[in-house]
Design a protein around this motif. Structure first.
Motif, PDB file in Angstrom:
ATOM      1  N   SER A  22       2.729  22.584  60.566  1.00 39.33           N
ATOM      2  CA  SER A  22       1.503  21.786  60.464  1.00 39.33           C
ATOM      3  C   SER A  22       1.678  20.541  59.597  1.00 39.33           C
ATOM      4  N   TRP A  23       2.465  20.642  58.533  1.00 37.48           N
ATOM      5  CA  TRP A  23       2.629  19.513  57.594  1.00 37.48           C
ATOM      6  C   TRP A  23       3.780  18.600  57.979  1.00 37.48           C
ATOM      7  N   GLY A  24       4.767  19.170  58.650  1.00 38.51           N
ATOM      8  CA  GLY A  24       5.977  18.426  58.967  1.00 38.51           C
ATOM      9  C   GLY A  24       7.157  18.966  58.177  1.00 38.51           C
ATOM     10  N   ARG A  25       8.301  18.474  58.503  1.00 37.21           N
ATOM     11  CA  ARG A  25       9.535  18.977  57.919  1.00 37.21           C
ATOM     12  C   ARG A  25       9.852  18.203  56.630  1.00 37.21           C
ATOM     13  N   PRO A  26       9.926  18.884  55.483  1.00 42.87           N
ATOM     14  CA  PRO A  26      10.294  18.184  54.247  1.00 42.87           C
ATOM     15  C   PRO A  26      11.785  17.874  54.223  1.00 42.87           C
ATOM     16  N   ALA A  27      12.140  16.848  53.473  1.00 39.93           N
ATOM     17  CA  ALA A  27      13.558  16.532  53.293  1.00 39.93           C
ATOM     18  C   ALA A  27      14.209  17.479  52.299  1.00 39.93           C
ATOM     19  N   LEU A  28      13.374  18.087  51.438  1.00 40.69           N
ATOM     20  CA  LEU A  28      13.881  19.005  50.417  1.00 40.69           C
ATOM     21  C   LEU A  28      12.785  19.993  50.057  1.00 40.69           C
ATOM     22  N   VAL A  29      13.181  21.257  49.888  1.00 34.85           N
ATOM     23  CA  VAL A  29      12.295  22.273  49.324  1.00 34.85           C
ATOM     24  C   VAL A  29      12.818  22.593  47.923  1.00 34.85           C
ATOM     25  N   PHE A  30      11.972  22.360  46.928  1.00 35.50           N
ATOM     26  CA  PHE A  30      12.347  22.675  45.549  1.00 35.50           C
ATOM     27  C   PHE A  30      11.765  24.045  45.229  1.00 35.50           C
ATOM     28  N   ILE A  31      12.647  25.019  44.979  1.00 37.18           N
ATOM     29  CA  ILE A  31      12.210  26.401  44.750  1.00 37.18           C
ATOM     30  C   ILE A  31      12.234  26.673  43.252  1.00 37.18           C
ATOM     31  N   ALA A  32      11.056  26.565  42.634  1.00 34.19           N
ATOM     32  CA  ALA A  32      10.889  26.754  41.196  1.00 34.19           C
ATOM     33  C   ALA A  32      10.523  28.207  40.908  1.00 34.19           C
ATOM     34  N   PRO A  33      10.538  28.618  39.639  1.00 31.21           N
ATOM     35  CA  PRO A  33      10.163  29.991  39.292  1.00 31.21           C
ATOM     36  C   PRO A  33       8.801  30.370  39.867  1.00 31.21           C
ATOM     37  N   ASP A  34       8.725  31.570  40.413  1.00 33.16           N
ATOM     38  CA  ASP A  34       7.546  32.001  41.164  1.00 33.16           C
ATOM     39  C   ASP A  34       7.595  33.516  41.226  1.00 33.16           C
ATOM     40  N   ASP A  35       6.706  34.098  41.970  1.00 34.15           N
ATOM     41  CA  ASP A  35       6.818  35.503  42.326  1.00 34.15           C
ATOM     42  C   ASP A  35       8.193  35.707  42.964  1.00 34.15           C
ATOM     43  N   PRO A  36       9.049  36.607  42.403  1.00 35.19           N
ATOM     44  CA  PRO A  36      10.424  36.718  42.928  1.00 35.19           C
ATOM     45  C   PRO A  36      10.516  36.933  44.433  1.00 35.19           C
ATOM     46  N   PRO A  37       9.720  37.820  45.046  1.00 37.43           N
ATOM     47  CA  PRO A  37       9.800  37.932  46.507  1.00 37.43           C
ATOM     48  C   PRO A  37       9.460  36.626  47.226  1.00 37.43           C
ATOM     49  N   ALA A  38       8.565  35.831  46.643  1.00 37.11           N
ATOM     50  CA  ALA A  38       8.246  34.534  47.241  1.00 37.11           C
ATOM     51  C   ALA A  38       9.446  33.608  47.171  1.00 37.11           C
ATOM     52  N   MET A  39      10.133  33.597  46.037  1.00 32.13           N
ATOM     53  CA  MET A  39      11.322  32.750  45.881  1.00 32.13           C
ATOM     54  C   MET A  39      12.375  33.128  46.915  1.00 32.13           C
ATOM     55  N   LEU A  40      12.562  34.436  47.096  1.00 29.89           N
ATOM     56  CA  LEU A  40      13.560  34.901  48.057  1.00 29.89           C
ATOM     57  C   LEU A  40      13.144  34.540  49.490  1.00 29.89           C
ATOM     58  N   ARG A  41      11.860  34.666  49.784  1.00 36.08           N
ATOM     59  CA  ARG A  41      11.382  34.316  51.129  1.00 36.08           C
ATOM     60  C   ARG A  41      11.555  32.823  51.393  1.00 36.08           C
ATOM     61  N   HIS A  42      11.175  31.987  50.423  1.00 36.55           N
ATOM     62  CA  HIS A  42      11.288  30.542  50.625  1.00 36.55           C
ATOM     63  C   HIS A  42      12.752  30.116  50.781  1.00 36.55           C
ATOM     64  N   THR A  43      13.629  30.779  50.030  1.00 39.16           N
ATOM     65  CA  THR A  43      15.057  30.477  50.156  1.00 39.16           C
ATOM     66  C   THR A  43      15.565  30.837  51.545  1.00 39.16           C
ATOM     67  N   SER A  44      15.233  32.041  51.990  1.00 37.69           N
ATOM     68  CA  SER A  44      15.691  32.491  53.311  1.00 37.69           C
ATOM     69  C   SER A  44      15.144  31.598  54.416  1.00 37.69           C
ATOM     70  N   GLU A  45      13.861  31.242  54.319  1.00 39.63           N
ATOM     71  CA  GLU A  45      13.262  30.402  55.360  1.00 39.63           C
ATOM     72  C   GLU A  45      13.844  28.991  55.357  1.00 39.63           C
ATOM     73  N   SER A  46      14.144  28.473  54.162  1.00 45.70           N
ATOM     74  CA  SER A  46      14.774  27.147  54.102  1.00 45.70           C
ATOM     75  C   SER A  46      16.103  27.164  54.842  1.00 45.70           C
ATOM     76  N   ARG A  47      16.887  28.215  54.619  1.00 39.58           N
ATOM     77  CA  ARG A  47      18.172  28.340  55.317  1.00 39.58           C
ATOM     78  C   ARG A  47      17.947  28.434  56.824  1.00 39.58           C
ATOM     79  N   GLU A  48      17.007  29.298  57.235  1.00 42.83           N
ATOM     80  CA  GLU A  48      16.763  29.508  58.660  1.00 42.83           C
ATOM     81  C   GLU A  48      16.284  28.232  59.343  1.00 42.83           C
ATOM     82  N   LEU A  49      15.481  27.432  58.626  1.00 46.25           N
ATOM     83  CA  LEU A  49      14.946  26.194  59.183  1.00 46.25           C
ATOM     84  C   LEU A  49      15.915  25.021  59.043  1.00 46.25           C
ATOM     85  N   GLY A  50      17.003  25.256  58.316  1.00 46.67           N
ATOM     86  CA  GLY A  50      17.980  24.192  58.114  1.00 46.67           C
ATOM     87  C   GLY A  50      17.493  23.090  57.187  1.00 46.67           C
ATOM     88  N   ILE A  51      16.603  23.430  56.254  1.00 48.13           N
ATOM     89  CA  ILE A  51      16.063  22.450  55.311  1.00 48.13           C
ATOM     90  C   ILE A  51      16.823  22.564  53.993  1.00 48.13           C
TER      91      ILE A  51
END
Length: 326
Positions: free
Chosen positions: A135-164
């Motif tokens: 909906s927002w578009g593809r970012p050039a970078l995802v900055f994964i800062a301290p967060d709920d640990p499962p959220a950090m792991l999910r965002h990392t995995s999805e960034s890899r899967e999306l090639g971001i």
């Protein structure tokens, strides 16, 4: 450059202790510590690592997307962030919990004892980057800062899967991560951020040597407080940049976030890695001299700090990408 910043969004409760923590600790009683500190004041400020970084990016003219979870008490805070150039359209609002709280005591030597109540932050694990990019578009970078640990792991995995490309900044959450979790957050990151202590803890948590970590990331940026910043990248000479000196240290909370803002802005606008680090150091000192993590403002003092520490050439380069009020 479109940057999505994921991580904690919180309210900071900041207090100061006029003495030294070290004078209250008895070496033969460390196994059963029971201490209470009578503090001098209480400052309630907006905070959270992702929100701090997003605020700074917005202040410097980048419009970041803030990704995180908050409570229904976020309305005023959200308006503040939007007023300073932050896109909050994908901040998730919890129906059950309050926005996270950071509670911190700082002593006369700038040592800190802190506690963090996650609150709504635990629901960040339900946020899908795939849905956001649709909906927002593809970012050039995802900055994964301290967060709920499962959220950090999910965002990392999805960034890899999306090639971001993504930047990893596990910092405060390293103490909560298991070996494989820490490895998953680091492996494949375009950039890795840590302070000096966290760098050592990261190696301990992952079971990797510094070289093995470097083999898995593009660039490792390590802040060293008054000793400046070290940047290590594969196939390049180690870059060491001195810190910008301050005569009026006020509050160290959020200084690392300020550095990351300057560095990200510099890199996104085509500065060399050295110039980006210098901008980060200058902004970090601006934050250091302000109570609260989002109370600083840009002024010509920023460029004065740069020219005084790094010279006129650095100032000219940085001035071309950062506009400050005259």
């Amino acid at each position: 450059m479109r940057i999505a910043v994921t991580g904690s969004i919180a309210t900071d409760h900041l207090t100061t202790f006029p003495g030294r923590f070290s004078e209250q600790l008895l070496p033969d009683r460390l196994a059963s510590v029971s201490l209470s500190f009578l503090v001098d004041d209480l400052q309630i400020r907006r905070g959270g690592v992702a929100a701090n970084i997003a605020f700074g990016l917005g202040l410097l003219g980048v419009t970041p997307l803030l990704v995180g979870a908050v409570g229904t008490d976020f309305a005023e805070y959200g308006a503040w962030l939007r007023m300073h150039g932050v896109d909050t359209s994908h901040v998730q609002v919890s129906e059950q919990s309050q926005t996270a709280r950071f509670m911190c005591i700082t002593d006369r030597d700038q040592n800190q004892i802190a506690a963090f109540y996650p609150g709504a932050m635990t629901e960040a694990r339900n946020i899908s980057l795939a849905d956001i990019t649709a909906s927002w578009g593809r970012p050039a970078l995802v900055f994964i800062a301290p967060d709920d640990p499962p959220a950090m792991l999910r965002h990392t995995s999805e960034s890899r899967e999306l090639g971001i490309p993504y930047a990893a900044d596990p910092s405060q959450q390293l103490a909560r991560l298991e070996k494989e979790e820490a490895r998953r957050l680091v492996d494949g990151a375009q950039s890795l951020f840590s302070n000096e202590y966290e760098a050592a803890l990261l190696c301990e948590r992952t079971g990797w040597t510094e070289q093995q970590v470097l083999d898995r990331v593009g660039t490792w940026v390590t802040t060293r407080g008054a000793d400046g910043v070290t940047v290590v990248a594969q196939g390049q000479a180690v870059l060491t940049v001195p810190a910008v000196h301050s005569e009026k240290v006020v509050d160290p909370t959020g200084v690392g976030d300020g550095f990351r803002v300057g560095y990200l802005v510099g890199i996104s606008r085509g500065l060399s890695r050295e110039r980006a680090v210098q901008l980060g150091c200058a902004l970090a000192t601006t934050v250091l001299e302000t109570v609260g993590t989002q109370e600083y403002r840009l002024s010509d003092d920023l460029l004065t700090r740069v020219v005084d520490t790094y010279g006129a050439g650095a100032c000219r380069d940085i001035a071309r990408c950062v506009k400050v009020p005259v």
